[in-house]
Design an enzyme around this catalytic site. Structure first.
Site: not given
Length: 513
Positions: A142, A407
């Site tokens: 899964y 930044y």
């Protein structure tokens, strides 16, 4: 003309919620599920039986849709085989192969056939899982299938952006569905332990998954592609021993029934609201009936924006690097329902060897410390079940850009700050989220271009969608994650970047001029 939306796994819990969500948006829904699933008995839909592990059945389905003249504008790949919870040495290989065929091959073939027919503006949304992001014992098939689906979402988004088709996915945590109920009944899941592991203290409802998919498939998400939106109640944001939430004495009411929507307008505080993205965010919330408080260090600009919006908009000059101004602003505001930390400055694009302490400190003071200080001031004024903090991140915080060291660092800090707050505030009934813009047409980007610091033609070639976004694209994303429709989104980052973060190949992502 009504859009046609096709939903696989439509007879299950999330599938039925998707039918309600998309029908409520005005779509005609085609429901698809396994033979014998009860899909043919669903009311108000056009229903078909199809085993998605079988390629001939998928091709027959699309030929039937063609013959009926049903042109699909939105495909939701929701069907999946659930985890068996079997140890590796006792996992049946035939079942492993079947899980991959159902959860990976099936969605790929459905997407391929849809994309061959979709006009520009079409969308595909896949239901992935946190199991595809974080390791889980005894869920090999899964988990691997969901990781594969996440990767495929990103690669298809990059390939099909030029066709005008967006591809996104949600990654649900634990959802109260028949599949999860069966795991509990078989002794394979302890839901009381699961609730303690989730900062929000409960499982999700199926409608919370449906509303997230509904947004990603909508025109409001027109600049979102290649995004994986976690809808997990804060599961991924919690990273320490012990419980994330105190034990629940009973099943939480919000796990069973959607709470009533607030009757009164929310008070929404937006920093950096004088221009650009902040101004667009303020306009979106104001247009949605909320009372907005615009904060900005530019007193003239923020007053002008509030005046443009009119009644229900308030301007307060505030520099988020000044503690006394923040304290004064929030004292004037009073109760806060939503805080949007948007205020930020760009760095000077200076090579690292030439950057000094002051430049770094200035960027961090505005973009990161300022956001934290505003959150600190807003939290005591928020109401449980209603309060939301949305922080504006950036693609620069996800994929660092030299020489934009300050930044990028500040925006990476914003993402983890959001997650830390989600883990801490979830038990208090408060949510957080990050919206990470790509390159957006703002006055700030225009100034960088005028200074020769960015080449927008080159940037367009790096974006799979081939163009910069609009401030309104960010405003729609912020409005969604702050809304009751995103009530199980907590600590999550939503990229709004035209596919920038999904592109990992060499060369150009787009050939658009």
């Amino acid at each position: 003309m009504r859009r046609i939306s096709l939903v696989t796994g439509a007879a299950g819990g999330i599938g039925r919620a998707l039918i309600a969500e998309l029908s409520g948006r005005g779509d005609r829904v085609i429901a698809v599920d396994l033979p014998g699933s009860g899909v043919l008995d669903l009311p108000g839909v056009t229903a078909f039986e199809c085993d998605l592990s079988d390629e001939p059945q998928i091709l027959t389905l699309w030929r039937t849709l063609d013959a009926l003249g049903l042109a699909v504008g939105l495909l939701v790949n929701n069907a999946a085989m659930g985890p068996t919870m079997a140890p590796t040495t006792r996992t049946d290989l035939a079942h492993f192969r079947l899980t991959l065929r159902t959860n990976v091959n099936g969605p790929f073939l459905m997407a391929r056939e849809a994309a061959r027919r979709m006009p520009k503006g079409g969308a595909i949304v896949n239901t992935a899982s946190l199991a595809g992001v974080l390791g889980n014992p005894c869920r090999n098939a899964y988990a691997a299938s969901k990781a594969a689906l996440i990767s495929m979402t990103r690669s298809l988004a990059c390939e099909w952006a030029a066709r005008g088709i967006r591809v996104n996915a949600i990654a649900p945590g634990y959802v109260r569905t028949p599949m999860v109920a069966a795991l509990e009944a078989e002794g394979k899941a302890d839901l009381s332990a699961v609730r303690r592991r989730i900062p929000m203290g409960r499982l999700a409802r199926a409608d919370e998954m449906a509303s997230a998919i509904g947004f990603l498939g909508s025109p409001e998400a027109r600049y979102v592609t290649g995004a994986i939106l976690g809808v997990d109640g804060g599961w991924m944001s919690f990273n320490q021993p012990g419980d994330a939430h105190p034990p629940a004495d009973a099943v939480p009411a919000a796990e069973i029934t959607r709470p009533a929507a607030p009757e009164s307008p929310r008070r929404v505080v937006i920093t950096g609201a004088g221009t650009g993205i902040g101004a667009a965010i303020a306009a979106r919330f104001h247009g949605g009936g909320d009372h907005v408080v615009l904060l900005d260090r530019d007193a003239e600009a923020v007053a002008a924006r509030a005046a443009e919006l009119g009644e229900g908009a308030q301007a307060i000059p505030c520099d988020v690097t000044r503690d006394e101004e923040i304290a004064d602003a929030f004292a004037r505001i009073g109760a806060v329902d939503v805080l949007v930390n948007n205020a930020a400055i760009a760095d000077p694009f200076t090579p690292g060897l030439e950057q000094d302490f002051a430049a770094l400190d200035r960027t961090l003071s505005v973009n990161l410390t300022g956001a934290f200080a505003c959150a600190q001031a807003a939290i005591p004024a928020m109401t449980a079940g209603r309060g939301v903090i949305v922080n504006l991140g950036s693609i620069a915080g996800l994929v660092p850009m030299a020489p934009r060291h300050p930044y990028g660092a500040s925006k990476a800090g914003i993402d983890i700050l959001t997650r830390c707050l989600a883990a801490e505030l979830g038990p208090m009934g408060l949510r957080t989220a990050t919206v990470a813009p790509g390159y957006i047409r703002t006055p700030g980007v225009a100034a960088l271009e005028a200074d020769g610091r960015v080449d927008t033609a080159q940037i367009r070639r790096r974006i799979p969608m081939g163009d910069l976004g609009r401030p309104e694209d960010i405003a729609e994303a912020v409005f969604f994650v702050a809304s009751p429709a995103a009530s199980y989104v907590n600590g999550t980052l939503l990229s709004v970047d035209g596919g920038w973060n999904a592109f990992g190949s060499a060369g150009d992502a787009s050939d658009r001029a």
